[in-house]
Design a protein around this motif. Structure first.
Motif, mmCIF file in Angstrom:
data_model
loop_
_atom_site.group_PDB
_atom_site.id
_atom_site.type_symbol
_atom_site.label_atom_id
_atom_site.label_comp_id
_atom_site.label_asym_id
_atom_site.label_seq_id
_atom_site.Cartn_x
_atom_site.Cartn_y
_atom_site.Cartn_z
ATOM 1 N N GLN A 18 0.827 -1.204 0.000
ATOM 2 C CA GLN A 18 0.000 0.000 0.000
ATOM 3 C C GLN A 18 0.862 1.255 0.000
ATOM 4 N N GLU A 19 0.209 2.382 -0.277
ATOM 5 C CA GLU A 19 0.889 3.661 -0.243
ATOM 6 C C GLU A 19 1.121 4.083 1.213
ATOM 7 N N ARG A 20 2.107 4.959 1.381
ATOM 8 C CA ARG A 20 2.338 5.518 2.702
ATOM 9 C C ARG A 20 1.139 6.355 3.117
ATOM 10 N N GLU A 21 0.763 6.235 4.375
ATOM 11 C CA GLU A 21 -0.438 6.883 4.903
ATOM 12 C C GLU A 21 -0.056 7.764 6.081
ATOM 13 N N TRP A 22 -0.520 9.003 6.053
ATOM 14 C CA TRP A 22 -0.329 9.883 7.196
ATOM 15 C C TRP A 22 -1.207 9.403 8.344
ATOM 16 N N VAL A 23 -0.657 9.423 9.575
ATOM 17 C CA VAL A 23 -1.376 8.944 10.745
ATOM 18 C C VAL A 23 -1.747 10.089 11.688
ATOM 19 N N ALA A 24 -0.753 10.905 12.047
ATOM 20 C CA ALA A 24 -1.008 11.951 13.043
ATOM 21 C C ALA A 24 0.071 13.018 12.966
ATOM 22 N N THR A 25 -0.280 14.217 13.429
ATOM 23 C CA THR A 25 0.643 15.352 13.497
ATOM 24 C C THR A 25 0.513 16.040 14.847
ATOM 25 N N VAL A 26 1.642 16.472 15.393
ATOM 26 C CA VAL A 26 1.640 17.352 16.562
ATOM 27 C C VAL A 26 2.501 18.558 16.218
ATOM 28 N N GLU A 27 1.943 19.757 16.460
ATOM 29 C CA GLU A 27 2.703 20.950 16.116
ATOM 30 C C GLU A 27 3.754 21.240 17.191
ATOM 31 N N THR A 28 4.527 22.295 16.976
ATOM 32 C CA THR A 28 5.758 22.507 17.723
ATOM 33 C C THR A 28 5.587 22.532 19.245
ATOM 34 N N THR A 29 4.505 23.135 19.716
ATOM 35 C CA THR A 29 4.330 23.251 21.169
ATOM 36 C C THR A 29 3.669 22.030 21.786
ATOM 37 N N GLY A 30 3.105 21.188 20.945
ATOM 38 C CA GLY A 30 2.393 20.014 21.441
ATOM 39 C C GLY A 30 0.934 20.244 21.724
ATOM 40 N N ARG A 31 0.450 21.469 21.565
ATOM 41 C CA ARG A 31 -0.937 21.769 21.908
ATOM 42 C C ARG A 31 -1.916 21.350 20.814
ATOM 43 N N ARG A 32 -1.497 21.466 19.568
ATOM 44 C CA ARG A 32 -2.415 21.121 18.468
ATOM 45 C C ARG A 32 -2.022 19.790 17.860
ATOM 46 N N LYS A 33 -3.004 18.958 17.687
ATOM 47 C CA LYS A 33 -2.798 17.607 17.160
ATOM 48 C C LYS A 33 -3.884 17.297 16.144
ATOM 49 N N ASN A 34 -3.518 16.519 15.147
ATOM 50 C CA ASN A 34 -4.469 16.068 14.140
ATOM 51 C C ASN A 34 -4.257 14.596 13.885
ATOM 52 N N TYR A 35 -5.357 13.919 13.527
ATOM 53 C CA TYR A 35 -5.310 12.479 13.316
ATOM 54 C C TYR A 35 -6.056 12.109 12.045
ATOM 55 N N SER A 36 -5.629 11.025 11.430
ATOM 56 C CA SER A 36 -6.397 10.487 10.326
ATOM 57 C C SER A 36 -7.677 9.858 10.876
ATOM 58 N N ASP A 37 -8.665 9.764 10.018
ATOM 59 C CA ASP A 37 -9.939 9.182 10.449
ATOM 60 C C ASP A 37 -9.773 7.744 10.915
ATOM 61 N N SER A 38 -8.827 7.041 10.336
ATOM 62 C CA SER A 38 -8.663 5.619 10.642
ATOM 63 C C SER A 38 -8.120 5.363 12.049
ATOM 64 N N VAL A 39 -7.510 6.377 12.665
ATOM 65 C CA VAL A 39 -6.916 6.155 13.992
ATOM 66 C C VAL A 39 -7.493 7.066 15.072
ATOM 67 N N ARG A 40 -8.266 8.069 14.668
ATOM 68 C CA ARG A 40 -8.788 9.024 15.651
ATOM 69 C C ARG A 40 -9.604 8.292 16.714
ATOM 70 N N GLY A 41 -9.328 8.625 17.968
ATOM 71 C CA GLY A 41 -10.004 7.987 19.087
ATOM 72 C C GLY A 41 -9.275 6.774 19.633
ATOM 73 N N ARG A 42 -8.317 6.267 18.877
ATOM 74 C CA ARG A 42 -7.543 5.096 19.333
ATOM 75 C C ARG A 42 -6.069 5.431 19.544
ATOM 76 N N PHE A 43 -5.538 6.333 18.740
ATOM 77 C CA PHE A 43 -4.126 6.706 18.825
ATOM 78 C C PHE A 43 -3.994 8.109 19.413
ATOM 79 N N THR A 44 -2.889 8.327 20.126
ATOM 80 C CA THR A 44 -2.592 9.644 20.678
ATOM 81 C C THR A 44 -1.138 9.989 20.390
ATOM 82 N N ILE A 45 -0.937 11.138 19.752
ATOM 83 C CA ILE A 45 0.418 11.623 19.486
ATOM 84 C C ILE A 45 0.785 12.633 20.559
#
Length: 119
Positions: A43-70
């Motif tokens: 499969q192609e590479r898939e983005w999972v999650a991002t945390v910005e520089t301070t750690g306050r803002r985080k984003n998740y892919s739909d496939s992992v949201r609610g199960r994974f924490t960055i």
């Protein structure tokens, strides 16, 4: 010399948990957004999650949201991915990526750590 070194992968049963770590060196860690990606076999590479520089803002892919924490620790120059309720479809090679905000480059990459979810 820039280095990103992932660890914490392994074999886990469905429903189990793993915590991935990525230790960085050779650049100003706190200035970079940190991301986790994964690539499953064939499969192609898939983005999972991002945390910005301070750690306050985080984003998740739909496939992992609610199960994974960055999260990140800028003092130890480490980014983490806590993975709970793992599913077989989470099986992949997991990579961390450091990207300077606002710069459209690939940034820095680690070599990856394998996660296998199987009974």
């Amino acid at each position: 010399q820039v280095q990103l070194v992932e660890s914490g992968g392994g074999l886990v049963q469905p429903g189990g948990s793993l915590r991935l770590s990525c230790s960085a060196s050779g650049f100003i860690f706190s200035n970079f957004n940190l991301k986790w990606y994964r690539r499953a076999p064939g499969q192609e590479r898939e983005w999972v999650a991002t945390v910005e520089t301070t750690g306050r803002r985080k984003n998740y892919s739909d496939s992992v949201r609610g199960r994974f924490t960055i999260s990140r620790d800028n003092d130890s120059k480490t980014v983490f991915l806590q993975m709970n309720n793992l599913k077989p479809e989470d099986t992949a090679l997991y990579y961390c990526n450091a990207v300077y905000p606002g710069v459209s480059s690939a940034g820095y990459w680690g070599q990856g750590t394998q996660v296998t979810v199987s009974s």
